[in-house]
Write a protein that holds these residues in place. Structure first.
Motif, PDB file in Angstrom:
ATOM      1  N   MET A   1      43.979  33.230  56.294  1.00  0.00           N
ATOM      2  CA  MET A   1      44.050  34.339  55.299  1.00  0.00           C
ATOM      3  C   MET A   1      43.296  34.037  53.897  1.00  0.00           C
ATOM      4  SD  MET A   1      47.430  34.831  53.289  1.00  0.00           S
ATOM      5  CE  MET A   1      46.451  35.698  52.126  1.00  0.00           C
ATOM      6  N   LYS A   2      42.735  34.921  53.341  1.00  0.00           N
ATOM      7  CA  LYS A   2      42.441  34.715  51.901  1.00  0.00           C
ATOM      8  C   LYS A   2      42.214  35.910  51.083  1.00  0.00           C
ATOM      9  CE  LYS A   2      38.140  33.078  49.416  1.00  0.00           C
ATOM     10  NZ  LYS A   2      39.234  32.147  48.569  1.00  0.00           N
ATOM     11  N   ILE A   3      42.613  35.803  49.815  1.00  0.00           N
ATOM     12  CA  ILE A   3      42.562  36.921  48.807  1.00  0.00           C
ATOM     13  C   ILE A   3      41.246  36.736  47.989  1.00  0.00           C
ATOM     14  CG2 ILE A   3      43.481  38.146  47.087  1.00  0.00           C
ATOM     15  CD1 ILE A   3      46.184  37.893  48.306  1.00  0.00           C
ATOM     16  N   ALA A   4      40.325  37.453  48.089  1.00  0.00           N
ATOM     17  CA  ALA A   4      38.996  37.396  47.110  1.00  0.00           C
ATOM     18  C   ALA A   4      39.128  38.466  45.871  1.00  0.00           C
ATOM     19  CB  ALA A   4      37.978  37.482  47.913  1.00  0.00           C
ATOM     20  N   LEU A   5      39.288  37.808  44.959  1.00  0.00           N
ATOM     21  CA  LEU A   5      39.001  38.764  43.659  1.00  0.00           C
ATOM     22  C   LEU A   5      37.801  38.749  43.130  1.00  0.00           C
ATOM     23  CD1 LEU A   5      42.232  38.394  43.885  1.00  0.00           C
ATOM     24  CD2 LEU A   5      42.359  38.728  41.408  1.00  0.00           C
ATOM     25  N   ASP A   6      37.265  39.944  42.626  1.00  0.00           N
ATOM     26  CA  ASP A   6      35.761  39.799  42.101  1.00  0.00           C
ATOM     27  C   ASP A   6      36.260  39.675  40.416  1.00  0.00           C
ATOM     28  OD1 ASP A   6      36.301  42.334  40.912  1.00  0.00           O
ATOM     29  OD2 ASP A   6      34.742  43.262  41.995  1.00  0.00           O
ATOM     30  N   GLU A   7      35.438  39.216  39.429  1.00  0.00           N
ATOM     31  CA  GLU A   7      35.750  38.949  38.216  1.00  0.00           C
ATOM     32  C   GLU A   7      35.995  40.052  37.486  1.00  0.00           C
ATOM     33  OE1 GLU A   7      35.790  36.096  36.358  1.00  0.00           O
ATOM     34  OE2 GLU A   7      35.741  35.189  38.117  1.00  0.00           O
ATOM     35  N   LYS A   8      35.536  41.174  37.986  1.00  0.00           N
ATOM     36  CA  LYS A   8      36.149  42.260  37.163  1.00  0.00           C
ATOM     37  C   LYS A   8      37.744  42.734  37.495  1.00  0.00           C
ATOM     38  CE  LYS A   8      31.807  45.071  36.725  1.00  0.00           C
ATOM     39  NZ  LYS A   8      31.058  46.149  37.134  1.00  0.00           N
ATOM     40  N   ALA A   9      38.099  42.600  38.532  1.00  0.00           N
ATOM     41  CA  ALA A   9      39.527  42.494  39.227  1.00  0.00           C
ATOM     42  C   ALA A   9      40.065  41.538  38.382  1.00  0.00           C
ATOM     43  CB  ALA A   9      39.543  42.265  40.459  1.00  0.00           C
ATOM     44  N   VAL A  10      39.637  40.257  38.117  1.00  0.00           N
ATOM     45  CA  VAL A  10      40.577  39.057  37.589  1.00  0.00           C
ATOM     46  C   VAL A  10      40.801  39.585  36.155  1.00  0.00           C
ATOM     47  CG1 VAL A  10      40.290  36.905  36.488  1.00  0.00           C
ATOM     48  CG2 VAL A  10      39.780  37.283  38.997  1.00  0.00           C
ATOM     49  N   GLU A  11      39.488  40.177  35.608  1.00  0.00           N
ATOM     50  CA  GLU A  11      39.994  40.655  33.829  1.00  0.00           C
ATOM     51  C   GLU A  11      40.716  41.832  33.615  1.00  0.00           C
ATOM     52  OE1 GLU A  11      38.661  38.956  31.433  1.00  0.00           O
ATOM     53  OE2 GLU A  11      38.122  37.327  32.927  1.00  0.00           O
ATOM     54  N   TRP A  12      40.561  42.851  34.787  1.00  0.00           N
ATOM     55  CA  TRP A  12      41.505  43.912  34.742  1.00  0.00           C
ATOM     56  C   TRP A  12      42.982  43.570  34.665  1.00  0.00           C
ATOM     57  CZ3 TRP A  12      45.273  46.189  37.457  1.00  0.00           C
ATOM     58  CH2 TRP A  12      45.684  47.529  37.041  1.00  0.00           C
ATOM     59  N   PHE A  13      43.240  42.366  35.586  1.00  0.00           N
ATOM     60  CA  PHE A  13      44.861  42.157  35.892  1.00  0.00           C
ATOM     61  C   PHE A  13      45.172  41.493  34.424  1.00  0.00           C
ATOM     62  CE2 PHE A  13      44.065  42.294  40.445  1.00  0.00           C
ATOM     63  CZ  PHE A  13      44.951  43.235  40.981  1.00  0.00           C
ATOM     64  N   LYS A  14      44.251  40.480  33.868  1.00  0.00           N
ATOM     65  CA  LYS A  14      44.719  39.588  32.657  1.00  0.00           C
ATOM     66  C   LYS A  14      45.107  40.655  31.545  1.00  0.00           C
ATOM     67  CE  LYS A  14      42.056  35.809  32.441  1.00  0.00           C
ATOM     68  NZ  LYS A  14      41.270  34.871  32.269  1.00  0.00           N
ATOM     69  N   LYS A  15      44.178  42.084  31.450  1.00  0.00           N
ATOM     70  CA  LYS A  15      44.029  42.622  30.582  1.00  0.00           C
ATOM     71  C   LYS A  15      45.154  43.666  30.555  1.00  0.00           C
ATOM     72  CE  LYS A  15      41.704  46.563  30.097  1.00  0.00           C
ATOM     73  NZ  LYS A  15      40.615  47.297  30.129  1.00  0.00           N
ATOM     74  N   GLU A  16      45.643  44.176  31.838  1.00  0.00           N
ATOM     75  CA  GLU A  16      46.635  45.394  31.937  1.00  0.00           C
ATOM     76  C   GLU A  16      47.982  44.690  32.062  1.00  0.00           C
ATOM     77  OE1 GLU A  16      45.977  48.568  31.881  1.00  0.00           O
ATOM     78  OE2 GLU A  16      43.888  48.104  31.484  1.00  0.00           O
ATOM     79  N   LEU A  17      48.028  43.491  32.625  1.00  0.00           N
ATOM     80  CA  LEU A  17      49.533  42.925  32.968  1.00  0.00           C
ATOM     81  C   LEU A  17      49.923  41.842  32.045  1.00  0.00           C
ATOM     82  CD1 LEU A  17      49.074  42.922  36.843  1.00  0.00           C
ATOM     83  CD2 LEU A  17      50.141  44.658  35.604  1.00  0.00           C
ATOM     84  N   ASP A  18      51.035  41.774  31.940  1.00  0.00           N
ATOM     85  CA  ASP A  18      51.717  40.736  31.043  1.00  0.00           C
ATOM     86  C   ASP A  18      51.999  39.512  32.014  1.00  0.00           C
ATOM     87  OD1 ASP A  18      52.775  39.239  28.948  1.00  0.00           O
ATOM     88  OD2 ASP A  18      54.587  40.359  29.121  1.00  0.00           O
ATOM     89  N   PHE A  19      51.738  38.427  31.738  1.00  0.00           N
ATOM     90  CA  PHE A  19      51.911  37.254  32.423  1.00  0.00           C
ATOM     91  C   PHE A  19      52.468  36.103  31.588  1.00  0.00           C
ATOM     92  CE2 PHE A  19      48.219  39.082  34.737  1.00  0.00           C
ATOM     93  CZ  PHE A  19      48.609  38.819  36.004  1.00  0.00           C
ATOM     94  N   PRO A  20      53.756  36.132  31.267  1.00  0.00           N
ATOM     95  CA  PRO A  20      54.479  35.167  30.701  1.00  0.00           C
ATOM     96  C   PRO A  20      54.410  33.515  31.166  1.00  0.00           C
ATOM     97  CG  PRO A  20      56.214  36.983  31.306  1.00  0.00           C
ATOM     98  CD  PRO A  20      54.708  37.217  31.851  1.00  0.00           C
ATOM     99  N   GLU A  21      54.730  32.808  30.607  1.00  0.00           N
ATOM    100  CA  GLU A  21      54.349  31.399  31.301  1.00  0.00           C
ATOM    101  C   GLU A  21      55.556  31.421  32.381  1.00  0.00           C
ATOM    102  OE1 GLU A  21      55.910  26.956  29.862  1.00  0.00           O
ATOM    103  OE2 GLU A  21      55.287  28.339  28.188  1.00  0.00           O
ATOM    104  N   ASN A  22      54.743  30.785  33.318  1.00  0.00           N
ATOM    105  CA  ASN A  22      55.336  30.602  34.836  1.00  0.00           C
ATOM    106  C   ASN A  22      55.498  31.849  35.632  1.00  0.00           C
ATOM    107  OD1 ASN A  22      55.979  27.744  34.196  1.00  0.00           O
ATOM    108  ND2 ASN A  22      57.840  28.460  33.422  1.00  0.00           N
ATOM    109  N   LYS A  23      54.632  32.728  35.515  1.00  0.00           N
ATOM    110  CA  LYS A  23      54.455  33.977  35.978  1.00  0.00           C
ATOM    111  C   LYS A  23      52.963  34.037  36.467  1.00  0.00           C
ATOM    112  CE  LYS A  23      58.609  35.516  35.396  1.00  0.00           C
ATOM    113  NZ  LYS A  23      59.454  35.809  36.343  1.00  0.00           N
TER     114      LYS A  23
END
Length: 98
Positions: A1-23
Motif C-alpha cells: 500500500m501507499k498513499i501519494a499526496l501531491d504538493e498542492k494537497a500537502v499545502e492544503w492540509f497544512k493550511k486548513e488543519l491545525d497540527f499541534p506538536e505530536n499530531k
C-alpha cells in the motif's frame, strides 16, 4: 500500500488543519462515500496521534499515516490524494508491490 499526496494537497492540509506538536494527518476508513476501493467504504482523514504500528510517511514536513486496523482497505493499492479547486480528491491506482 501507499498513499501519494501531491504538493498542492500537502499545502492544503497544512493550511486548513491545525497540527499541534505530536499530531499528524490520519487516513482512515469510513462507511459510505464516493471512492469505492472496497464496496461500501471510502477514505477519510482527521488529525490524530501517530500509531507506530501502521503505515506512515512524511512529505514536506507533513506526517500522514494509516492505523494498522485500517491497512486492509488500502492493501495492494495506491491512494492518490490531490487538491483541485481547493478540494481534496482521491483516486486509486492498482498493482502496487507489497
Amino acid at each position: 500500500m501507499k498513499i501519494a499526496l501531491d504538493e498542492k494537497a500537502v499545502e492544503w492540509f497544512k493550511k486548513e488543519l491545525d497540527f499541534p506538536e505530536n499530531k499528524a494527518l490520519r487516513f482512515y476508513v469510513r462507511y459510505g462515500g464516493d471512492v469505492n476501493l472496497k464496496q461500501g467504504f471510502s477514505p477519510a482523514f482527521t488529525v490524530d496521534t501517530v500509531d507506530p504500528e501502521g503505515y506512515s510517511e512524511t512529505q514536506s514536513g507533513l506526517t500522514y499515516y494509516v492505523d494498522e486496523k485500517d491497512l486492509w482497505y488500502y492493501e495492494d493499492h495506491i491512494l492518490n490524494v490531490t487538491c483541485k479547486n481547493d478540494e481534496i480528491e482521491y483516486s486509486i491506482s492498482n498493482n502496487i508491490e507489497s
